[in-house]
Design an enzyme around this catalytic site. Structure first.
Site, PDB file in Angstrom:
ATOM      1  N   LYS A   1      13.439  -2.170  -8.811  1.00 40.66           N
ATOM      2  CA  LYS A   1      14.000  -1.268  -7.797  1.00 40.66           C
ATOM      3  C   LYS A   1      14.394  -2.086  -6.570  1.00 40.66           C
ATOM      4  O   LYS A   1      15.439  -1.859  -5.983  1.00 40.66           O
ATOM      5  CB  LYS A   1      12.982  -0.186  -7.437  1.00 40.66           C
ATOM      6  CG  LYS A   1      13.413   0.706  -6.312  1.00 40.66           C
ATOM      7  CD  LYS A   1      12.543   1.950  -6.272  1.00 40.66           C
ATOM      8  CE  LYS A   1      12.683   2.673  -4.955  1.00 40.66           C
ATOM      9  NZ  LYS A   1      11.956   1.952  -3.878  1.00 40.66           N
TER      10      LYS A   1
ATOM     11  N   SER B   1      10.392   7.351  -5.655  1.00 49.37           N
ATOM     12  CA  SER B   1       9.952   6.863  -4.354  1.00 49.37           C
ATOM     13  C   SER B   1       9.375   8.040  -3.600  1.00 49.37           C
ATOM     14  O   SER B   1       9.867   9.168  -3.711  1.00 49.37           O
ATOM     15  CB  SER B   1      11.149   6.290  -3.581  1.00 49.37           C
ATOM     16  OG  SER B   1      10.830   6.228  -2.201  1.00 49.37           O
TER      17      SER B   1
ATOM     18  N   HIS C   1       4.578   2.003  -8.157  1.00 52.89           N
ATOM     19  CA  HIS C   1       3.595   0.914  -8.100  1.00 52.89           C
ATOM     20  C   HIS C   1       2.657   0.969  -9.312  1.00 52.89           C
ATOM     21  O   HIS C   1       2.313  -0.056  -9.890  1.00 52.89           O
ATOM     22  CB  HIS C   1       2.723   1.035  -6.846  1.00 52.89           C
ATOM     23  CG  HIS C   1       3.441   0.837  -5.556  1.00 52.89           C
ATOM     24  ND1 HIS C   1       3.676   1.857  -4.671  1.00 52.89           N
ATOM     25  CD2 HIS C   1       3.975  -0.276  -4.988  1.00 52.89           C
ATOM     26  CE1 HIS C   1       4.302   1.384  -3.619  1.00 52.89           C
ATOM     27  NE2 HIS C   1       4.513   0.106  -3.779  1.00 52.89           N
TER      28      HIS C   1
ATOM     29  N   LEU D   1       0.596   3.696  -2.156  1.00 52.69           N
ATOM     30  CA  LEU D   1       1.072   3.554  -3.537  1.00 52.69           C
ATOM     31  C   LEU D   1       1.629   4.856  -4.099  1.00 52.69           C
ATOM     32  O   LEU D   1       1.126   5.930  -3.802  1.00 52.69           O
ATOM     33  CB  LEU D   1      -0.082   3.069  -4.427  1.00 52.69           C
ATOM     34  CG  LEU D   1      -0.762   1.771  -3.969  1.00 52.69           C
ATOM     35  CD1 LEU D   1      -1.888   1.395  -4.927  1.00 52.69           C
ATOM     36  CD2 LEU D   1       0.234   0.629  -3.850  1.00 52.69           C
ATOM     37  N   HIS D   2       2.679   4.722  -4.914  1.00 49.59           N
ATOM     38  CA  HIS D   2       3.234   5.874  -5.631  1.00 49.59           C
ATOM     39  C   HIS D   2       3.373   5.498  -7.108  1.00 49.59           C
ATOM     40  O   HIS D   2       2.967   4.387  -7.507  1.00 49.59           O
ATOM     41  CB  HIS D   2       4.564   6.323  -5.019  1.00 49.59           C
ATOM     42  CG  HIS D   2       5.568   5.219  -4.897  1.00 49.59           C
ATOM     43  ND1 HIS D   2       6.174   4.638  -5.986  1.00 49.59           N
ATOM     44  CD2 HIS D   2       6.056   4.564  -3.816  1.00 49.59           C
ATOM     45  CE1 HIS D   2       6.998   3.701  -5.593  1.00 49.59           C
ATOM     46  NE2 HIS D   2       6.940   3.624  -4.269  1.00 49.59           N
TER      47      HIS D   2
ATOM     48  N   GLY E   1       0.807  -1.218   0.000  1.00 47.94           N
ATOM     49  CA  GLY E   1       0.000   0.000   0.000  1.00 47.94           C
ATOM     50  C   GLY E   1       0.839   1.267   0.000  1.00 47.94           C
ATOM     51  O   GLY E   1       2.033   1.247  -0.267  1.00 47.94           O
TER      52      GLY E   1
END
Ligand code: PAF
Length: 269
Positions: A182, A218, A42, A38-39, A36
């Site tokens: 990543k 990120s 994702h 999320l960025h 979860g």
């Protein structure tokens, strides 16, 4: 653009039923496991997954099994509504969000905290789901690859990841699953686990997304400190190389306080 509402499933039997029914209709089920918050990284995994599947499942579950009792499980960020909105609006929708309440049997809770503290004092490697011996006790380990790099400073991390991914694979039963490069060591470990244990699941390693200045995307980039650790390691074995003769990967873990940021770059020779 679809902007469709995902079906939210919280029960593992319902999840398995949905997936079996989809596969029985000849659909290819793609899966992205996440914790979860999320960025864009994702969301790019979701886009990648859609290239390989007809239906997409995203799991949102903060896995206590990959945290040691002295790590930051209790403060791990979460924003479930925000995550659903991002999946709906920015990833053109996914079909299912699997959001279980808990996936471990903790057994009896009495004395858990003291048991953990005693184990820690005795130098035992324990995770947040372990207690005085009751409850969950089966772990998946990818013995060589889990050592070194992130594994050397987080001793239960990869054991917890391999175990929860196994559990999720057994519940979601996907055809394809996508992991970000990543988290390079994690991706290689899952790939190896799937090969060694004969999961019938295709693992896709998705390229990482970068900001224009080259930094891996990120939400925590803002915290990046100059204090860094750097290695060059072989792409397959993840062993440290003195000289680059085979395909290598340049891995960086950078700390800011207790926030850990990762980046890596594959080098072809
Ligand atoms: O990469 C992550 O977010 C987690 O390690 C994973 C794969 C979802 C397992 O909890």
């Amino acid at each position: 653009m679809e902007n469709k509402e995902p079906l939210i499933i919280t029960d593992k039997d319902d999840m398995r039923r949905w997936s079996r029914s989809a596969r029985a209709q000849g659909k290819i089920v793609g899966f992205i496991p996440t914790m979860g918050y999320l960025h864009e990284g994702h969301l790019s995994l979701v886009q990648e997954c859609k290239q390989h599947s007809n239906l997409t499942v995203v799991s949102i579950y903060v896995n206590p099994g990959q945290f040691s009792p002295n790590e930051d499980l209790s403060t791990y960020p979460s924003d479930f509504i925000g995550d659903i909105n991002k999946l709906k609006n920015k990833a053109d929708g996914v079909d299912v969000v699997f959001h279980p309440k808990d996936l471990y049997d903790y057994g009896k809770h009495d004395g858990v905290v003291n048991a953990r503290r005693n184990d820690l004092e005795e130098g035992k490697v324990v995770s947040c789901v372990e207690n005085s011996g009751q409850g969950h006790e089966t772990w998946v380990r990818v013995e060589r690859l889990e050592k070194g790099l992130c594994g050397s400073s987080r001793p239960v991390f990869f054991r917890g990841v391999a175990t929860i991914v196994t559990k999720l694979f057994n519940i979601v039963e996907p055809d394809v699953a996508v992991f970000g490069k990543k988290d390079y060591q994690q991706w290689r470990i899952i790939e190896r686990m799937v090969r060694d244990l004969d999961f019938g699941i295709k693992i896709i390693g998705a390229e990482l997304l970068r900001d224009p200045d080259g930094l891996a995307k990120s939400s925590r980039n803002v915290h990046l400190s100059p204090e860094q650790r750097k290695k060059i390691v072989d792409q397959e074995s993840l062993e440290v190389l003195e000289e680059i003769k085979s395909p290598a990967v340049f891995c960086i873990a950078a700390w800011f306080g207790n926030v850990r940021l990762l980046d890596n770059m594959e080098i072809v020779v």
